[in-house]
Design a protein around this motif. Structure first.
Motif, short mmCIF file in Angstrom:
data_model
loop_
_atom_site.label_atom_id
_atom_site.label_comp_id
_atom_site.label_asym_id
_atom_site.label_seq_id
_atom_site.Cartn_x
_atom_site.Cartn_y
_atom_site.Cartn_z
N ALA A 149 1.62 4.47 -6.81
CA ALA A 149 2.06 5.18 -5.60
C ALA A 149 3.57 5.00 -5.40
O ALA A 149 4.27 5.96 -5.05
CB ALA A 149 1.30 4.67 -4.38
N ASN B 87 -1.05 0.49 -6.22
CA ASN B 87 0.13 0.47 -5.36
C ASN B 87 1.41 0.77 -6.14
O ASN B 87 2.29 1.48 -5.64
CB ASN B 87 0.24 -0.88 -4.65
CG ASN B 87 -0.88 -1.09 -3.65
OD1 ASN B 87 -1.60 -0.16 -3.28
ND2 ASN B 87 -1.05 -2.33 -3.21
N THR C 206 0.84 -1.19 0.00
CA THR C 206 0.00 0.00 0.00
C THR C 206 0.88 1.25 0.00
O THR C 206 2.09 1.17 0.24
CB THR C 206 -0.90 0.02 1.24
OG1 THR C 206 -0.04 0.07 2.40
CG2 THR C 206 -1.81 -1.19 1.30
N GLU C 207 0.26 2.39 -0.22
CA GLU C 207 1.03 3.63 -0.21
C GLU C 207 1.73 3.82 1.13
O GLU C 207 2.89 4.23 1.19
CB GLU C 207 0.12 4.81 -0.53
CG GLU C 207 0.87 6.11 -0.68
CD GLU C 207 0.02 7.23 -1.24
OE1 GLU C 207 0.56 8.34 -1.37
OE2 GLU C 207 -1.17 7.01 -1.53
N ARG D 48 5.39 7.37 -7.68
CA ARG D 48 5.35 8.73 -7.15
C ARG D 48 6.35 8.90 -6.00
O ARG D 48 7.12 9.87 -5.97
CB ARG D 48 3.94 9.08 -6.67
CG ARG D 48 3.81 10.51 -6.17
CD ARG D 48 2.46 10.79 -5.53
NE ARG D 48 2.06 9.84 -4.50
CZ ARG D 48 2.58 9.76 -3.27
NH1 ARG D 48 3.57 10.56 -2.91
NH2 ARG D 48 2.14 8.88 -2.41
N ILE D 49 6.38 7.94 -5.09
CA ILE D 49 7.29 8.01 -3.94
C ILE D 49 8.74 7.96 -4.41
O ILE D 49 9.59 8.73 -3.93
CB ILE D 49 6.98 6.88 -2.94
CG1 ILE D 49 5.61 7.12 -2.29
CG2 ILE D 49 8.07 6.75 -1.89
CD1 ILE D 49 5.04 5.91 -1.57
N ASP E 176 5.73 4.05 1.59
CA ASP E 176 6.39 5.18 2.26
C ASP E 176 7.42 4.69 3.27
O ASP E 176 8.48 5.31 3.45
CB ASP E 176 5.35 6.05 3.00
CG ASP E 176 4.74 7.12 2.12
OD1 ASP E 176 5.41 7.59 1.18
OD2 ASP E 176 3.57 7.47 2.36
#
Length: 188
Positions: A76, A73, A29-30, A79-80, A34
Motif C-alpha cells: 500500500a 502495508n 496500515t493503508e 502504491r501511495i 495515507d
C-alpha cells in the motif's frame, strides 16, 4: 505509531525539517500511510530481518500473521508513493544474524540463509531497496551482549561479499537496489 504522526510530520515539513522513518510496518496500515506518506520525503524503512514468516516472527517476537500485514502495508505504501510521485525511498532492512540463540523460551534463528528470499520479496513488492547490515552490539546492553556479543563475521567475509555481489547482479535494476554494507561487516 503515534496517533497524530501525520500532523506531526506535516508540521515538521512546514518548518523545513526532512522526514525519514524506521518502522516494523505492521501498524503502518493503508489509512496511516495515507496520512504519513505525503510528508516523508527521505525514506521509510521497515525492519524485517527475515525472509520467512517463522524467522520474522521469532526475531521480532510477534505473531506469524504480522508477516502478511507488513507486506500488505508495504505494498500500500508503494502504491501511495507512486500516486504522490513522492521522492521518499521505501525499503526494508535485514540485520544479519549468523547463529541461532535462545532468548527466554524463544529460539531466535540465524537469518543469513534467507537473505535472497527477502531481496526477491522486496523487489517484487515494488520497494526501492533492501539494506543488509551486520548486527552492531552496544557494549552497555548486558542482555544483548549475552545473546549476540560473540557474533563474528570475519570467518564468513568471503561468503558475505560473494553473496552480496550475487544478489546485486541478480536483482538490482534501475528501480531497485541491494545495499550490502560490506565495510561494516569487516568492522565486527
Amino acid at each position: 505509531l503515534h496517533p497524530k504522526l501525520g500532523a506531526i510530520y506535516r508540521s515538521a515539513r512546514q518548518a523545513g525539517i526532512d522526514i525519514a522513518m524506521l518502522t516494523d510496518a505492521v501498524p503502518l496500515t493503508e489509512k496511516r500511510a495515507d496520512e504519513i506518506m505525503p510528508h516523508v520525503n527521505i525514506y521509510l524503512q521497515a525492519s524485517v530481518n527475515g525472509g520467512t514468516p517463522l524467522t520474522y516472527a521469532a526475531i521480532h517476537q510477534t505473531d506469524l500473521k504480522d508477516w502478511d500485514r507488513l507486506w500488505k502495508n508495504l505494498a500500500a505504501a508503494v502504491r501511495i508513493k507512486r500516486e504522490l510521485k513522492s521522492p521518499c525511498e521505501l525499503g526494508v532492512n535485514l540485520t544479519v544474524l549468523t547463529k541461532r540463540v535462545l532468548k527466554g523460551n524463544t529460539i531466535i534463528p540465524a537469518n543469513w540463509p534467507e537473505i535472497e528470499l527477502l531481496v526477491r520479496r522486496a523487489r517484487d513488492t515494488g520497494l526501492d531497496y533492501v539494506s543488509v547490515k551486520p548486527y552492531s552490539q552496544h557494549p552497555y546492553s548486558p542482555e544483548s551482549m549475552a545473546l549476540y556479543g560473540d557474533m563474528d563475521y570475519a570467518p564468513m567475509m568471503e561468503e558475505i561479499v560473494s553473496t552480496g555481489e550475487m544478489l546485486k547482479d541478480r536483482y538490482e535494476t534501475k528501480e531497485f537496489e541491494v545495499v550490502f554494507r560490506f565495510t561494516r561487516f569487516s568492522e565486527y
